[in-house]
Design an enzyme around this catalytic site. Structure first.
Site: not given
Ligand code: HDD
Length: 752
Positions: A124, A196, A388
């Site tokens: 993202h 999402n 978060h």
């Molecule tokens: Fe995630 C970012 C949505 C599964 C780990 N995620 C992130 C963002 C969105 C989502 C919208 C961007 C937030 C922003 O604008 O800063 N993610 C989802 C959805 C998931 C999902 C809807 C499943 C239903 N994500 C998911 C899993 C993991 C992550 C299973 C890790 C185990 N996601 C992250 C992250 C991020 C992230 C690495 C990258 C930047 C952040 O968090 O702040 O932690």
């Protein structure tokens, strides 16, 4: 329970609840020692309990709000406030001499610049955001005690939309999932809904998240392709992990290429648990429903836009808000009884690859969000915002969905490397609007100047503060759900093995046009794969969704269509999943008005005004820029034949288009001139614009000279959605009606 065991339980309870501070909690006992229970005197609020400070930590009033300190005064200064007389020349030993190391301004300026970048989000990375307000309808009051959902309560929000795979500088209109992350600054703390635009996820367990992302990101050797799923590693993963089939099918559908962030649904994906004031619980799935409807680009449009306007979605959101066309979404919930098995109509509510069709559980609106302000600074707000899934408020709790459980770990962790330490919550965009009184101390980028000597609980030195809260005083208390006794296993429930019934449900719910788009998307993406084995495996997966889908994609790939290995599930289609049909508001739609500059300018003015009055955006397109002014009533030109491309417009109105200007093409020989005259009577650039718009199913209208131009483009009146009229306003009326359906769907003749 043995006496020793009871003692341990008591000790833990005391440590967690601070003695008897949760009224009515079973078995709570007085603390074993004489703890202070009343504040001796109120402590002054600590600096991190307020919004950005207006004074320096030394107590000196600056009179300038902290967030405005940068460039807040008239004179340029160093970071320390010393005024500067020159910022263009390094301090040298003479005008041609060597630079002196004592030049603090040089070192400070360059050092700061050298450290301007922070790591982009691991997923993202590319996003755009806006501020807004959420107003609760009160409809959820019976199922949750969350105060911000009560009737009429207004809560500031910050929403960040994103693509998943691409880097920060990648194009907006690529085929991908979109993130919809909302930060609610409630009076009870921050609530983040990190969802999402697709209601299911690729995987069922967070342990696979690094794997699916490694597969989707560019290949590690050449770092290509950027922001694409059309490559071997992605398809290798999703065909070997067939739980990804459902999400991938949504990606290949029109949902993968939204028309605008303003026209996307948002989904919390997981099932959450709501709890009301009486302690009764309800399982829910969150939905954001856009007031403008759910609309998409067509694939060629998305590809062209990625080149001609890679910032298309970012610009669209910012322009709409700046123009006052504030986008709105209703927040809704599907509700399910909180039973022990956590299933609904045979659907496992803990499996994030499953939806519950809206026909089985309707989405009940519980509030309205309006985005009404653009960020002032991209880095400070859009880049530094940290979401978060663990940021929850009383009344909302998580479930045991294994994907959600892993996310609860990941989001806190990632901010530490992305934002450089554990104090990212103090950044202005991340600050809660509720009072903070934590015992977290020090760390990189600590901006609070904490007072007091006893950041531990209980204490007897800081007047006993801070005290713990209880149920009545607004504590966040996890719902005490029973966890059935079980063995530790690396396993999942048998219901998680069903990977195909819901993809089939989605496919069968699509209209013929949408199915054709899906076939084309698979054919394109798999056609980009190098390994035949991956294409063949993908066809086997498609055969298990639907033989027809498989046969069409196989034909496109030039490969034999395999037989299904599973008996197709018997499923009821869900009409709510189709984007076609319906009549939607046209606010914020962009109308291109093509004029030769010499034709009916009165009509251009009239139609421009009417477009504005309808809440849409008129863009006048002429052969050259500037102002058209035949009779003293000027018309500003926003696009020229060189800068305009059809993809920017939802509909095109043609007042007239001139013959190609000689100088636009430079010197040509006589033969080329003759050929040109035969090929077309009008400038080829507006010609391209209207034929492209026609191919993309857009409404096109013409009046006066414009009728001739459209005829020259091979678009005589008659084909669906091509409107001729005698006056500009009549044509606009007809085109506006067509726009309500988003595209002229009758123009597509799907074979499926
Ligand atoms: Fe995630 C970012 C949505 C599964 C780990 N995620 C992130 C963002 C969105 C989502 C919208 C961007 C937030 C922003 O604008 O800063 N993610 C989802 C959805 C998931 C999902 C809807 C499943 C239903 N994500 C998911 C899993 C993991 C992550 C299973 C890790 C185990 N996601 C992250 C992250 C991020 C992230 C690495 C990258 C930047 C952040 O968090 O702040 O932690």
């Amino acid at each position: 329970m043995s006496a020793a065991a009871e003692k341990v339980v008591e000790k833990v309870r005391d440590a967690v609840h601070g003695g008897n501070e949760i009224p009515g909690a079973p078995g709570t006992q007085a603390p074993p020692v004489d703890e202070p229970t009343d504040a001796r005197e109120p402590l002054p609020p600590k600096p991190d309990q307020r919004g950005p400070e207006t004074y320096s930590p030394t107590g000196q009033e600056t009179g300038i709000p902290q967030e405005k300190v940068a460039q807040g005064g008239e004179r340029l200064t160093t970071a320390q406030g010393a005024r500067l007389y020159d910022t263009d020349h390094s301090l040298k030993a003479g005008p041609r001499g060597p630079v002196l190391i004592q030049d603090h301004h040089l070192r400070e300026k360059i050092t700061h610049f050298d450290h301007e970048r922070i790591p982009e989000r691991v997923v993202h990375a590319r996003g755009a955001a806006a501020h807004g307000v959420f107003r609760g309808y009160g409809a959820a009051a019976g199922i949750t005690k969350a105060a911000f959902l009560a009737e009429g309560v207004e809560t500031p929000v910050f929403v960040r939309f994103s693509t998943v795979l691409g880097s920060r500088g990648s194009a907006d209109t690529v085929r991908d999932t979109r993130g919809v992350a909302t930060k609610f600054y409630t009076g009870e703390g921050v609530f983040d809904l990190v969802g999402n635009n697709i209601p299911v996820f690729f995987i069922q367990d967070a342990l696979k998240f690094p794997d699916v992302i490694h597969a989707g990101k560019p290949h590690p050797d050449r770092e290509i392709p950027q922001a694409q799923s059309a490559h071997d590693t992605f398809w290798d993963f999703v065909t070997l992990h067939t739980e990804a089939t459902h999400h991938t099918l949504w990606n290949m559908s029109d949902r993968g290429i939204p028309r605008s962030y303003r026209m996307m649904e948002g989904f919390g994906v997981h099932t959450f648990r709501l709890v009301n004031a009486e302690g009764a619980t309800t399982l829910v799935k969150f939905h954001w429903k856009p007031k403008l409807g759910v609309h998409s680009l067509v694939w060629e449009e998305a590809q062209i836009t990625a080149g001609v306007d890679p910032d298309f979605h970012r610009r669209d959101l910012a322009d709409a808000i700046e123009a006052g066309a504030f986008p709105q979404w209703e927040l809704g919930v599907q509700t399910f009884p909180d039973t022990e098995e956590q299933m609904f109509e045979g659907i496992d509510l803990l499996d994030p690859t499953k939806i519950v069709p809206e026909e089985l559980a309707p989405v009940r609106p519980i509030g309205l969000m309006t985005l009404n302000a653009n960020p002032s600074n991209y880095f400070a707000e859009t880049e530094q915002v940290a979401f978060h899934v663990g940021h929850l408020v009383p009344g909302i709790d998580v479930t045991d969905d294994p994907l959600l459980q892993g996310r609860l770990f990941s989001y806190l962790d990632t901010q530490i490397s992305r934002l450089g330490g554990p104090n990212f919550g103090q950044l202005p965009i991340n600050r809660t609007h509720a009072p903070v009184n934590d015992m977290l101390r020090d760390g990189m980028h600590q901006t609070a100047v904490h007072t007091g000597v006893a950041p531990y609980h209980p204490n007897s030195l800081d007047g006993g503060c801070p005290f713990l809260a209880g149920e009545e005083t607004g504590a966040y208390i996890e719902v005490p759900v029973e966890v059935p006794a079980a063995r530790k296993v690396r396993d999942a429930a048998a219901s998680f093995d069903d990977h195909f019934s819901q993809p089939r449900l989605f496919w069968l719910s699509m209209s013929p046009t949408e199915r054709e788009h899906i076939v084309a998307a698979y054919t394109f993406e798999l056609g980009k794969c190098w390994e035949t084995a991956i294409k063949e495996r993908a066809l086997k997966v498609l055969a298990n969704i639907d033989p027809d889908l498989c046969a069409h994609v196989a034909a496109g790939l030039g490969l034999p269509a395999p037989e299904a290995s599973l008996v197709p599930a018997v499923v009821e289609p869900s009409p709510a999943l189709s984007q076609l049909g319906g009549d939607w508001p046209v606010e914020g739609r962009t109308i291109g008005i093509v004029t030769s500059g010499a034709d009916d300018l009165d009509g251009v003015r009239e139609v421009r005004r009417a477009v504005l009055d309808a809440g849409m955006v008129p863009l006048v397109i002429a052969p050259a820029g500037g102002v058209l002014d035949q009779d003293g009533d000027p018309v500003t030109v926003q696009r020229t034949f060189t800068t305009a491309r059809s993809t920017e417009f939802d509909a095109i109105l043609v007042a007239g288009a001139p013959a190609p200007a000689e100088e636009a093409y430079g010197a040509r020989d006589a033969k080329a001139d003759d050929d040109m005259a035969v090929v077309t009577a009008i400038d080829p650039r507006p010609l391209l614009m209207v034929t492209e718009a026609y191919r993309h199913g857009k409404a096109i209208g013409a009046w006066g000279e414009g009728v001739g131009a459209l005829e020259a483009a091979g678009l005589p009146e008659g084909p669906a959605g091509v409107v001729f009229g005698t006056t500009a306003s009549a044509v606009l009326q007809a085109v506006t009606r067509l726009l309500g359906g988003h595209r002229v769907w009758g123009r597509f003749t799907p074979a499926l």
